[in-house]
Structures are given as structure tokens and as C-alpha cells.
Design a protein around this motif. Structure first.
Motif, short mmCIF file in Angstrom:
data_model
loop_
_atom_site.label_atom_id
_atom_site.label_comp_id
_atom_site.label_asym_id
_atom_site.label_seq_id
_atom_site.Cartn_x
_atom_site.Cartn_y
_atom_site.Cartn_z
N THR A 39 0.86 -1.18 0.16
CA THR A 39 0.04 -0.03 0.05
C THR A 39 0.96 1.26 -0.08
OG1 THR A 39 -1.75 -1.10 1.16
CG2 THR A 39 -1.68 1.41 1.29
N THR A 40 0.51 2.37 -0.89
CA THR A 40 1.34 3.52 -0.64
C THR A 40 0.66 4.50 0.10
OG1 THR A 40 1.81 3.16 -2.94
CG2 THR A 40 1.89 5.41 -2.28
N PHE A 41 1.60 5.09 1.10
CA PHE A 41 1.10 6.13 2.06
C PHE A 41 1.63 7.37 1.48
CE2 PHE A 41 1.63 9.07 5.32
CZ PHE A 41 0.53 9.09 6.12
N THR A 42 0.58 8.17 1.22
CA THR A 42 0.85 9.55 0.79
C THR A 42 0.42 10.54 1.79
OG1 THR A 42 0.78 8.96 -1.40
CG2 THR A 42 0.52 11.34 -1.01
N SER A 43 1.61 11.45 2.34
CA SER A 43 1.22 12.40 3.49
C SER A 43 0.05 13.39 2.74
CB SER A 43 2.09 13.20 3.54
OG SER A 43 2.80 14.17 2.38
N PRO A 44 -0.86 13.97 3.82
CA PRO A 44 -1.94 14.79 3.30
C PRO A 44 -1.82 16.03 2.53
CG PRO A 44 -2.40 13.91 5.74
CD PRO A 44 -0.88 13.44 5.24
N ASP A 45 -0.32 16.63 2.74
CA ASP A 45 -0.05 17.71 1.97
C ASP A 45 0.99 17.37 0.84
OD1 ASP A 45 2.24 16.64 3.29
OD2 ASP A 45 2.86 18.62 4.27
N ALA A 46 0.82 16.02 0.57
CA ALA A 46 1.59 15.53 -0.68
C ALA A 46 3.20 16.00 -0.63
CB ALA A 46 1.04 16.05 -2.01
N THR A 47 3.64 15.74 0.59
CA THR A 47 5.25 16.16 0.68
C THR A 47 5.94 14.87 0.17
OG1 THR A 47 4.81 17.78 2.25
CG2 THR A 47 6.74 16.93 2.30
N PHE A 48 5.32 13.81 0.74
CA PHE A 48 6.54 12.44 0.39
C PHE A 48 5.26 11.19 0.36
CE2 PHE A 48 5.62 12.80 5.19
CZ PHE A 48 5.30 11.64 5.50
N GLN A 49 5.87 10.16 0.26
CA GLN A 49 5.04 8.92 0.09
C GLN A 49 6.08 7.80 0.46
OE1 GLN A 49 4.59 7.93 -4.52
NE2 GLN A 49 2.80 8.66 -3.53
N PHE A 50 5.67 6.95 0.83
CA PHE A 50 6.37 5.45 0.97
C PHE A 50 5.61 4.30 0.78
CE2 PHE A 50 4.96 6.50 5.31
CZ PHE A 50 4.66 5.35 5.82
N MET A 51 5.96 3.12 0.56
CA MET A 51 5.25 1.84 0.66
C MET A 51 5.50 0.85 1.61
SD MET A 51 5.91 1.20 -3.56
CE MET A 51 4.61 -0.34 -3.82
N TYR A 52 4.42 0.24 1.98
CA TYR A 52 4.51 -0.73 3.22
C TYR A 52 3.83 -1.96 2.78
CZ TYR A 52 -0.10 1.38 4.56
OH TYR A 52 -1.44 1.69 4.57
N PRO A 53 3.76 -2.98 3.55
CA PRO A 53 3.06 -4.17 3.26
C PRO A 53 1.67 -4.02 3.67
CG PRO A 53 5.20 -4.78 4.12
CD PRO A 53 5.33 -3.33 4.49
N ASN A 54 0.70 -4.47 2.65
CA ASN A 54 -0.50 -4.16 2.90
C ASN A 54 -1.25 -5.19 4.10
OD1 ASN A 54 -0.84 -6.65 1.66
ND2 ASN A 54 -1.43 -5.75 -0.25
N LEU A 55 -0.39 -5.90 4.81
CA LEU A 55 -0.81 -6.70 6.10
C LEU A 55 -0.81 -5.78 7.12
CD1 LEU A 55 1.61 -10.19 5.90
CD2 LEU A 55 -0.79 -9.60 5.63
N PHE A 56 -0.26 -4.50 7.23
CA PHE A 56 -0.05 -3.79 8.17
C PHE A 56 -1.01 -2.59 7.93
CE2 PHE A 56 4.19 -5.76 7.79
CZ PHE A 56 4.01 -6.67 8.87
N GLN A 57 -1.07 -1.54 8.97
CA GLN A 57 -1.78 -0.50 8.83
C GLN A 57 -0.88 0.85 9.16
OE1 GLN A 57 -5.34 -0.62 11.26
NE2 GLN A 57 -6.48 -1.22 9.51
N ALA A 58 -0.92 1.81 8.37
CA ALA A 58 -0.38 3.30 8.61
C ALA A 58 -1.16 4.12 9.23
CB ALA A 58 0.45 3.74 7.11
N THR A 59 -0.56 4.89 10.28
CA THR A 59 -1.38 6.26 10.89
C THR A 59 -0.40 7.19 10.46
OG1 THR A 59 0.02 5.70 12.87
CG2 THR A 59 -2.14 4.88 12.72
N GLY A 60 -1.30 8.60 10.24
CA GLY A 60 -0.59 9.80 9.89
C GLY A 60 -0.44 10.64 10.88
#
Length: 205
Positions: A39-60
Motif C-alpha cells: 500500500t502506498t502512504f501519501t502524506s496529506p500535504d503531498a510532501t512525501f510517500q512510501f510503500m508498506y506491506p498491506n498486511l499492516f496499517q499506517a497512521t498519519g
């Protein structure tokens, strides 16, 4: 015991596939198939992004200043993204958990000290480029009461802020367990490989 062993083997195979899948699809980004594993995480202000396994969850970003944005810091900043990984990926081992985070601080002193080490003993410091941006990679460890914390931190100054892309692996002393508990050494290469793939997918937009 046999059921736990099967779960352990399944988790190992799955994690290896995730890391291998990322490294393969990163070399061929136009296939679009990386979405099957990441899954790709993109910061709300579109400053950066990264990818992480979709088994996990990312918080902002919580919007709260704290010292949690970077391991070992004495300055305040923001945790912009975080992925928590529990011991379920390495059951019946001395692995406890891991934390992956992206943090930033505009504190002038934090910017000046951006490339300095944390509180632990430094293992390695090197310069590298991640997706077009120069970073200083620092690795160090800390320990206490039979617990070990190994941190890998990628740091750079961007838009007058100190950014860190880092992960900390928490594990216990394998010598603290009796043989009848069936606890084995965790697969450090697998865990580090997965977390480092996440870190190396980081990109400023």
C-alpha cells in the motif's frame, strides 16, 4: 506445537514474498502489480510517500509536537506517519515488535543536529541517496533489562526541516528463555529486509 510451527513458517514465507515482491516490482514500477503486496502512504500535504506491506496499517500526522518523531532526540517535532509491527510476524521467537516512522522537526537546533547519532552506541554511519535525495544512514543500538532496541535512521534536511525515516526493532535476550518454552532466535534478516524496503521506498513528491 505443530500448529504454531506451521503459522511461523507461513509468516516467514509471506514476509519474504513481501520483501521480494517489493524489490522486484521496484525495478519494474510500470507493471502496477506492486498493489497486490503493498500500500502506498501519501502524506496529506503531498510532501512525501512510501510503500508498506498491506498486511499492516499506517497512521498519519496527529498534529501534536513531541519527542517521538525521532529516536533519541531531545527536540520536539511531528510524527508524520507510523507503521507498527507486532510479534505475530515472528511467533515463538524473541522478536517483540518494530516501529517504522517518518518524522520531521523545524526546530533550529534539531535541524543543526539532524545528522548526529541517537542515545545508543553508533554501529555505522554512511551517506546514500534514496530516490534522488541524499540521506545520512545511521544505525545504533540500545539495551536495558534484557531488551534490545536496534534503530536504523535515514536523515536529511529538506525545506528547512530535519526529516527522519527510521525503524526500531525490539527483541529480547534469547538466553532469558528456558529450552522448554520453545522460543527461538527471530529471523533478523527478514525483519530488517522488510523494514528497509519500506524506508528505501520513501520519496519526496
Amino acid at each position: 506445537m505443530k500448529k504454531s510451527h506451521h503459522i511461523y513458517v507461513l509468516c516467514i514465507v509471506l514476509a519474504v514474498l513481501l520483501v521480494g515482491g517489493y524489490l522486484y516490482y521496484r525495478s519494474a514500477p510500470d507493471t502496477g502489480k506492486e498493489a497486490e503486496y503493498f500500500t502506498t502512504f501519501t502524506s496529506p500535504d503531498a510532501t512525501f510517500q512510501f510503500m508498506y506491506p498491506n498486511l499492516f496499517q499506517a497512521t498519519g500526522d496527529t498534529g501534536e509536537l513531541s519527542q517521538d518523531w525521532s529516536s533519541g532526540t531531545r527536540h520536539e517535532g511531528l510524527v508524520l506517519a507510523q507503521v507498527s509491527i507486532s510479534d505475530t510476524i515472528q511467533p515463538q521467537t524473541n522478536f517483540r515488535d518494530a516501529q517504522f516512522r517518518v518524522g520531521a522537526s523545524s526546530d533550529p537546533e534539531a535541524v543543526v543536529e539532524c545528522y548526529t547519532e541517537g542515545n545508543g552506541s553508533v554501529v555505522q554511519s554512511e551517506q546514500m541517496v534514496l530516490n534522488g535525495t541524499s540521506f545520512t544512514k545511521i544505525t545504533y543500538g540500545d539495551a536495558g533489562a534484557g531488551n534490545f532496541y536496534d534503530t536504523t535512521s535515514y536523515r536529511t534536511v529538506h525545506a528547512d526541516k530535519c526529516y527522519v525515516v527510521e525503524y526500531t526493532i525490539h527483541f529480547t535476550n534469547i538466553g532469558n528463555y528456558s529450552p522448554d518454552q520453545g522460543i527461538t532466535e527471530f529471523d533478523e534478516d527478514m525483519v530488517k529486509g522488510m523494514l528497509d524496503a519500506m524506508a528505501q521506498s520513501f520519496i519526496f513528491l
